[in-house]
Design a protein around this motif. Structure first.
Motif, PDB file in Angstrom:
ATOM      1  N   UNK A 186       0.811  -1.234  -0.004  1.00 26.09           N
ATOM      2  CA  UNK A 186      -0.071   0.172   0.169  1.00 26.09           C
ATOM      3  C   UNK A 186       0.928   1.339   0.064  1.00 26.09           C
ATOM      4  N   UNK A 187       2.028   1.125   0.899  1.00 27.20           N
ATOM      5  CA  UNK A 187       2.807   2.271   0.956  1.00 27.20           C
ATOM      6  C   UNK A 187       3.604   2.608  -0.367  1.00 27.20           C
ATOM      7  N   UNK A 188       4.093   1.536  -1.200  1.00 24.30           N
ATOM      8  CA  UNK A 188       4.484   1.694  -2.126  1.00 24.30           C
ATOM      9  C   UNK A 188       3.763   2.240  -3.343  1.00 24.30           C
ATOM     10  N   UNK A 189       2.368   1.506  -3.484  1.00 27.68           N
ATOM     11  CA  UNK A 189       1.569   1.955  -4.055  1.00 27.68           C
ATOM     12  C   UNK A 189       0.997   3.536  -4.088  1.00 27.68           C
ATOM     13  N   UNK A 190       0.865   3.831  -3.072  1.00 28.86           N
ATOM     14  CA  UNK A 190       0.639   5.345  -2.288  1.00 28.86           C
ATOM     15  C   UNK A 190       1.978   6.289  -3.151  1.00 28.86           C
ATOM     16  N   UNK A 191       2.801   5.965  -3.012  1.00 28.41           N
ATOM     17  CA  UNK A 191       4.151   6.686  -3.294  1.00 28.41           C
ATOM     18  C   UNK A 191       4.137   6.733  -4.920  1.00 28.41           C
ATOM     19  N   UNK A 192       3.963   5.525  -5.380  1.00 23.22           N
ATOM     20  CA  UNK A 192       3.877   5.602  -7.021  1.00 23.22           C
ATOM     21  C   UNK A 192       2.841   6.413  -7.648  1.00 23.22           C
ATOM     22  N   UNK A 193       1.657   6.420  -6.663  1.00 20.52           N
ATOM     23  CA  UNK A 193       0.609   6.984  -7.257  1.00 20.52           C
ATOM     24  C   UNK A 193       0.635   8.821  -7.146  1.00 20.52           C
ATOM     25  N   UNK A 198       1.776  13.839  -9.936  1.00 21.06           N
ATOM     26  CA  UNK A 198       2.815  15.070  -9.811  1.00 21.06           C
ATOM     27  C   UNK A 198       3.327  15.001 -11.169  1.00 21.06           C
ATOM     28  N   UNK A 199       3.798  14.262 -11.840  1.00 24.26           N
ATOM     29  CA  UNK A 199       4.384  14.122 -13.103  1.00 24.26           C
ATOM     30  C   UNK A 199       3.323  14.911 -14.202  1.00 24.26           C
ATOM     31  N   UNK A 200       1.852  13.831 -14.042  1.00 26.27           N
ATOM     32  CA  UNK A 200       0.973  14.495 -14.851  1.00 26.27           C
ATOM     33  C   UNK A 200       0.581  15.976 -14.664  1.00 26.27           C
ATOM     34  N   UNK A 201       0.524  16.379 -13.488  1.00 24.33           N
ATOM     35  CA  UNK A 201       0.175  17.743 -13.150  1.00 24.33           C
ATOM     36  C   UNK A 201       1.331  18.663 -13.864  1.00 24.33           C
ATOM     37  N   UNK A 202       2.629  18.276 -13.701  1.00 25.82           N
ATOM     38  CA  UNK A 202       3.742  19.283 -14.328  1.00 25.82           C
ATOM     39  C   UNK A 202       3.512  19.107 -15.949  1.00 25.82           C
TER      40      UNK A 202
END
Length: 352
Positions: A186-193, A198-202
């Motif tokens: 869950x932590x890894x998934x949250x971090x990746x999401x 953030x990349x899409x927003x940029x």
């Protein structure tokens, strides 16, 4: 004379749609640079937008412009500074109380020609705490900064650990993962999401149109200054890109053997199935020799070797109609292929 844009005349009665820009934030700083570069592009006869320099000194914003004509009309310069002052005043810059404009010469060693200063209404960072003389990050940016700090700390810690200590830390981490695999995922998934969002927003917020226009304006200016030199530079850049592209495509088509270690001459009496990829470019070379396979037609072989060969005689060893065809290189080497019934049955080369 630099013409006034209608949009600039209306600045006094309108609000910019950029929102408040906190120049201590990297994204806002980048956005501000693109906005000012776009503004300066309307005055390409006076300043060089692509050479504009931006500096932030506490509550002072320093903008350095390179003048195209150092002895240009002072009226044009006054009009530019007036419009720029009106423009910047509407941007709502957080934490900026003064703007300094430096105008320098366009030579290789720029020299300061004029300087102009004006004050703007200071917008205090009311929702942002001041720490250490700089604006604190927003919660989102603060989390990123905290993550980077933790990463640097962990890197420094692991750099000081010995091999045994690193192994122990890895074992402890593995034990935690084993005890709570679902929580770890869950932590890894949250971090990746979060990073993906953030990349899409940029990508969504990046001013692509302004960036493209600034590049086009820079190219137009470069061609206007010295057309011959600019065309030569463009041709050299294009040639370098094409060579790099061809080299890269050739690299991925290399055979899995080192052709440099192959003998000077070789004769293959029984050609096998195709094992190696042909080179990207047709021609008589060892790489294309390796890719020749049994039962290839003459048309296939000639297309790989870059043209038609020359028949040199019959070869009864492979049948009554077997014919030997040779391809020569400009260095004096040769590649022979024996066809029986329009099918490749043997091959040989020397000094290619």
């Amino acid at each position: 004379m630099v013409a006034n844009l209608p949009s600039l005349r209306d600045l006094a009665g309108t609000k910019m749609k950029t929102g408040k820009l906190n120049l201590a934030d990297r994204q806002s700083w980048s956005k501000f640079q693109h906005i000012l570069t776009s503004f300066a592009s309307d005055y390409i006869a006076l300043v060089a937008p692509e050479r504009t320099k931006f500096t932030l000194e506490q509550q002072s914003l320093v903008l350095t412009f390179s003048l195209i004509k150092s002895q240009g009309s002072r009226a044009d310069l006054n009009q530019f500074t007036y419009n720029l002052e009106q423009f910047v005043a509407k941007l709502e810059l957080i934490g900026i109380s003064e703007v300094r404009l430096h105008f320098v010469s366009a030579g290789e060693v720029p020299s300061l020609l004029f300087e102009h200063r004006f004050a703007i209404d200071l917008i205090a960072p009311s929702s942002l705490a001041v720490r250490g003389g700089s604006l604190a990050k927003t919660p989102k940016n603060q989390r990123r900064s905290l993550g980077r700090s933790v990463g640097r700390s962990l890197g420094q810690t692991f750099g000081k650990l010995s091999g045994v200590q690193i192994r122990r830390v890895a074992q402890a981490t593995s034990a935690l993962v084993v005890r709570d695999p679902k929580g770890t995922l869950v932590q890894v998934g949250t971090y990746a999401k979060q990073n993906f969002v953030a990349a899409i927003d940029w990508v969504d917020n990046f001013p692509w149109e302004t960036w493209k226009n600034s590049i086009l304006e820079a190219q137009k200016r470069r061609h206007a200054r010295n057309l011959v030199k600019a065309l030569i530079e463009d041709a050299l850049i294009l040639a370098a890109l094409l060579i790099s592209l061809l080299w890269g495509m050739n690299s991925i088509s290399f055979a899995s053997v080192d052709v440099a270690t192959m003998p000077v001459a070789h004769f293959d009496r029984a050609v096998g199935e195709q094992k190696y990829r042909c080179g990207l470019l047709p021609g008589v070379n060892k790489r294309n020799y390796l890719c020749l396979a049994r039962n290839m037609s003459y048309k296939q072989v000639s297309s790989i070797l870059g043209g038609d060969g020359k028949p040199v005689g019959l070869n009864p060893e492979y049948g009554k109609q077997a014919v030997t065809i040779t391809w020569k290189t400009w260095t004096g080497g040769s590649l022979n292929a024996i066809f029986a019934g329009d099918r490749l049955v043997a091959r040989a080369y020397q000094n290619i």
